[in-house]
Motif scaffolding. Structure first.
Motif, PDB file in Angstrom:
ATOM      1  N   HIS A 164       2.313   5.270  -2.194  1.00  0.00           N
ATOM      2  CA  HIS A 164       2.397   4.766  -3.766  1.00  0.00           C
ATOM      3  C   HIS A 164       3.208   5.891  -4.551  1.00  0.00           C
ATOM      4  N   SER A 165       4.489   5.852  -4.466  1.00  0.00           N
ATOM      5  CA  SER A 165       5.808   7.205  -4.984  1.00  0.00           C
ATOM      6  C   SER A 165       6.898   5.694  -5.309  1.00  0.00           C
ATOM      7  N   GLU A 166       7.593   6.040  -6.066  1.00  0.00           N
ATOM      8  CA  GLU A 166       7.961   5.430  -6.235  1.00  0.00           C
ATOM      9  C   GLU A 166       9.106   3.926  -5.275  1.00  0.00           C
ATOM     10  N   ARG A 167       9.733   5.778  -5.023  1.00  0.00           N
ATOM     11  CA  ARG A 167      10.411   5.113  -3.383  1.00  0.00           C
ATOM     12  C   ARG A 167      10.252   4.489  -2.454  1.00  0.00           C
ATOM     13  N   LEU A 168       9.166   4.726  -2.040  1.00  0.00           N
ATOM     14  CA  LEU A 168       8.439   4.275  -0.642  1.00  0.00           C
ATOM     15  C   LEU A 168       8.202   2.526  -1.554  1.00  0.00           C
ATOM     16  N   ARG A 169       8.128   2.466  -3.148  1.00  0.00           N
ATOM     17  CA  ARG A 169       6.868   1.106  -3.153  1.00  0.00           C
ATOM     18  C   ARG A 169       7.811   0.537  -3.385  1.00  0.00           C
ATOM     19  N   ASN A 170       9.255   0.424  -3.175  1.00  0.00           N
ATOM     20  CA  ASN A 170      10.516  -0.178  -2.812  1.00  0.00           C
ATOM     21  C   ASN A 170      11.100  -0.341  -1.748  1.00  0.00           C
ATOM     22  N   VAL A 171      10.759   0.021  -1.178  1.00  0.00           N
ATOM     23  CA  VAL A 171      11.648  -0.160   0.503  1.00  0.00           C
ATOM     24  C   VAL A 171      11.280  -1.255   0.925  1.00  0.00           C
ATOM     25  N   SER A 172      12.545  -1.850   1.233  1.00  0.00           N
ATOM     26  CA  SER A 172      12.070  -3.396   2.255  1.00  0.00           C
ATOM     27  C   SER A 172      10.857  -2.774   3.341  1.00  0.00           C
ATOM     28  N   ASP A 173      10.472  -4.105   3.754  1.00  0.00           N
ATOM     29  CA  ASP A 173       9.426  -4.480   4.641  1.00  0.00           C
ATOM     30  C   ASP A 173       9.941  -3.755   5.864  1.00  0.00           C
ATOM     31  N   GLY A 174      10.880  -4.040   6.267  1.00  0.00           N
ATOM     32  CA  GLY A 174      11.843  -4.418   7.439  1.00  0.00           C
ATOM     33  C   GLY A 174      11.538  -2.809   7.517  1.00  0.00           C
ATOM     34  N   TYR A 175      12.097  -2.023   6.413  1.00  0.00           N
ATOM     35  CA  TYR A 175      11.648  -0.529   6.587  1.00  0.00           C
ATOM     36  C   TYR A 175      11.268   0.243   6.586  1.00  0.00           C
ATOM     37  N   LEU A 176       9.835   0.240   6.348  1.00  0.00           N
ATOM     38  CA  LEU A 176       8.690   0.390   6.705  1.00  0.00           C
ATOM     39  C   LEU A 176       8.990  -0.312   8.572  1.00  0.00           C
ATOM     40  N   TYR A 177       8.881  -1.130   9.137  1.00  0.00           N
ATOM     41  CA  TYR A 177       8.658  -1.572  10.248  1.00  0.00           C
ATOM     42  C   TYR A 177       9.753  -0.742  10.576  1.00  0.00           C
ATOM     43  N   GLN A 178      10.727  -0.347  10.323  1.00  0.00           N
ATOM     44  CA  GLN A 178      11.304   0.465  11.163  1.00  0.00           C
ATOM     45  C   GLN A 178      10.707   1.983  11.584  1.00  0.00           C
ATOM     46  N   VAL A 179      10.068   2.846  10.051  1.00  0.00           N
ATOM     47  CA  VAL A 179       9.564   3.584  10.071  1.00  0.00           C
ATOM     48  C   VAL A 179       8.720   3.628  11.321  1.00  0.00           C
ATOM     49  N   ILE A 180       7.456   3.129  10.955  1.00  0.00           N
ATOM     50  CA  ILE A 180       6.564   2.954  12.065  1.00  0.00           C
ATOM     51  C   ILE A 180       6.875   3.064  13.477  1.00  0.00           C
ATOM     52  N   ARG A 181       8.670   1.979  13.423  1.00  0.00           N
ATOM     53  CA  ARG A 181       8.794   1.699  15.356  1.00  0.00           C
ATOM     54  C   ARG A 181       9.290   3.405  15.573  1.00  0.00           C
ATOM     55  N   ASP A 182      10.610   3.633  15.331  1.00  0.00           N
ATOM     56  CA  ASP A 182      11.216   4.464  15.093  1.00  0.00           C
ATOM     57  C   ASP A 182      10.954   6.000  15.111  1.00  0.00           C
ATOM     58  N   GLY A 183      10.045   5.795  13.387  1.00  0.00           N
ATOM     59  CA  GLY A 183       9.599   7.088  13.736  1.00  0.00           C
ATOM     60  C   GLY A 183      10.966   7.856  11.941  1.00  0.00           C
ATOM     61  N   TYR A 184       9.935   8.735  11.298  1.00  0.00           N
ATOM     62  CA  TYR A 184      11.297   9.493  10.183  1.00  0.00           C
ATOM     63  C   TYR A 184      10.447  11.238   9.826  1.00  0.00           C
ATOM     64  N   GLY A 185      11.824  11.671   9.969  1.00  0.00           N
ATOM     65  CA  GLY A 185      10.986  13.234   9.702  1.00  0.00           C
ATOM     66  C   GLY A 185       9.936  14.155  11.434  1.00  0.00           C
ATOM     67  N   ALA A 186       9.367  14.455  10.355  1.00  0.00           N
ATOM     68  CA  ALA A 186       8.446  14.786  11.355  1.00  0.00           C
ATOM     69  C   ALA A 186       7.300  13.463  12.170  1.00  0.00           C
ATOM     70  N   MET A 187       7.455  12.714  11.534  1.00  0.00           N
ATOM     71  CA  MET A 187       6.540  11.862  11.585  1.00  0.00           C
ATOM     72  C   MET A 187       6.876  10.965  13.252  1.00  0.00           C
ATOM     73  N   TYR A 188       6.022  10.558  14.733  1.00  0.00           N
ATOM     74  CA  TYR A 188       6.380  10.371  15.404  1.00  0.00           C
ATOM     75  C   TYR A 188       6.681   8.742  15.853  1.00  0.00           C
ATOM     76  N   PRO A 189       7.649   8.090  16.617  1.00  0.00           N
ATOM     77  CA  PRO A 189       7.838   6.740  16.838  1.00  0.00           C
ATOM     78  C   PRO A 189       6.377   6.592  17.740  1.00  0.00           C
ATOM     79  N   TYR A 190       6.522   5.194  16.492  1.00  0.00           N
ATOM     80  CA  TYR A 190       5.169   4.554  17.564  1.00  0.00           C
ATOM     81  C   TYR A 190       4.945   3.363  17.979  1.00  0.00           C
ATOM     82  N   GLY A 191       6.792   2.903  18.393  1.00  0.00           N
ATOM     83  CA  GLY A 191       6.981   1.937  18.623  1.00  0.00           C
ATOM     84  C   GLY A 191       6.439   1.070  19.967  1.00  0.00           C
ATOM     85  N   ASP A 192       6.262   2.743  21.375  1.00  0.00           N
ATOM     86  CA  ASP A 192       5.518   2.191  22.263  1.00  0.00           C
ATOM     87  C   ASP A 192       4.469   2.682  22.527  1.00  0.00           C
ATOM     88  N   ARG A 193       3.765   2.424  20.979  1.00  0.00           N
ATOM     89  CA  ARG A 193       2.431   2.411  21.229  1.00  0.00           C
ATOM     90  C   ARG A 193       1.202   1.266  19.757  1.00  0.00           C
TER      91      ARG A 193
END
Length: 187
Positions: free
Chosen positions: A118-147
């Motif tokens: 709900h932060s301003e930054r994440l409300r303004n990112v593209s759908d593709g950015y969210l998709y990529q973070v889910i796939r590749d991970g970000y920071g401490a977030m584990y990549p879920y591309g294989d799951r």
């Protein structure tokens, strides 16, 4: 005689391996140009080549397609949102919480807190950015591309957008019945 041959073989092998080590260092320590350093290699005197016309520089963590605001290609339906919620609750809610505010059970137990959707930054990112973070991970977030399958990643992105809308919708965008229900609920 065989002991002498074995000893000679060991000495020869040691000499050859030492030579390989030197060659390896020479391979890693070869001359190179730093960015924008002058060079006589090219006619314009630069070591760096100009960008090919029409290319875009990708920001950290984004591909060029995602910079252009690549959006979820799936039509948003109740079934897609239900699938997105199911997958979100399994994979995302332990850290991001079911509300998407970053206060899930893992951060409550000491794991680093993820950002709120709900932060301003994440409300303004593209759908593709969210998709990529889910796939590749970000920071401490584990990549879920294989799951998480690609279709389910897009379903999660749609559900995240619904979560964001649920917290930031303008009252003026609601129909008369929904406004009445909201007013009754807040009395």
């Amino acid at each position: 005689m065989s002991a002498r041959l074995a000893c000679l073989g060991v000495v020869l092998a040691s000499g050859l391996l030492a030579g390989c080590e030197r060659a390896m260092h020479e391979m890693y320590d070869q001359p190179k140009y730093e960015p924008l350093e002058p060079s006589t290699l090219f006619a314009d005197g630069n070591s760096s080549r100009p960008q090919v016309p029409g290319t875009m520089v990708a920001a950290k963590g984004e591909t060029a397609a995602m910079q252009r605001g690549f959006t979820d290609p799936l039509p948003v339906t109740p079934a897609l949102l239900a699938r997105g919620r199911e997958r979100f609750d399994i994979y995302c809610a332990p850290c991001h919480s079911r509300a998407g505010d970053g206060d899930g059970m893992l951060p409550r137990r000491g794991f680093p807190s993820p950002p709120s959707y709900h932060s301003e930054r994440l409300r303004n990112v593209s759908d593709g950015y969210l998709y990529q973070v889910i796939r590749d991970g970000y920071g401490a977030m584990y990549p879920y591309g294989d799951r998480i399958a690609p279709h389910d990643r897009w379903a999660i992105v749609s559900y995240i957008r619904a979560l964001q809308l649920s917290q930031h919708a303008a009252v003026s965008a609601l129909g008369a019945d929904d406004r009445r229900k909201l007013e009754e609920a807040t009395r």
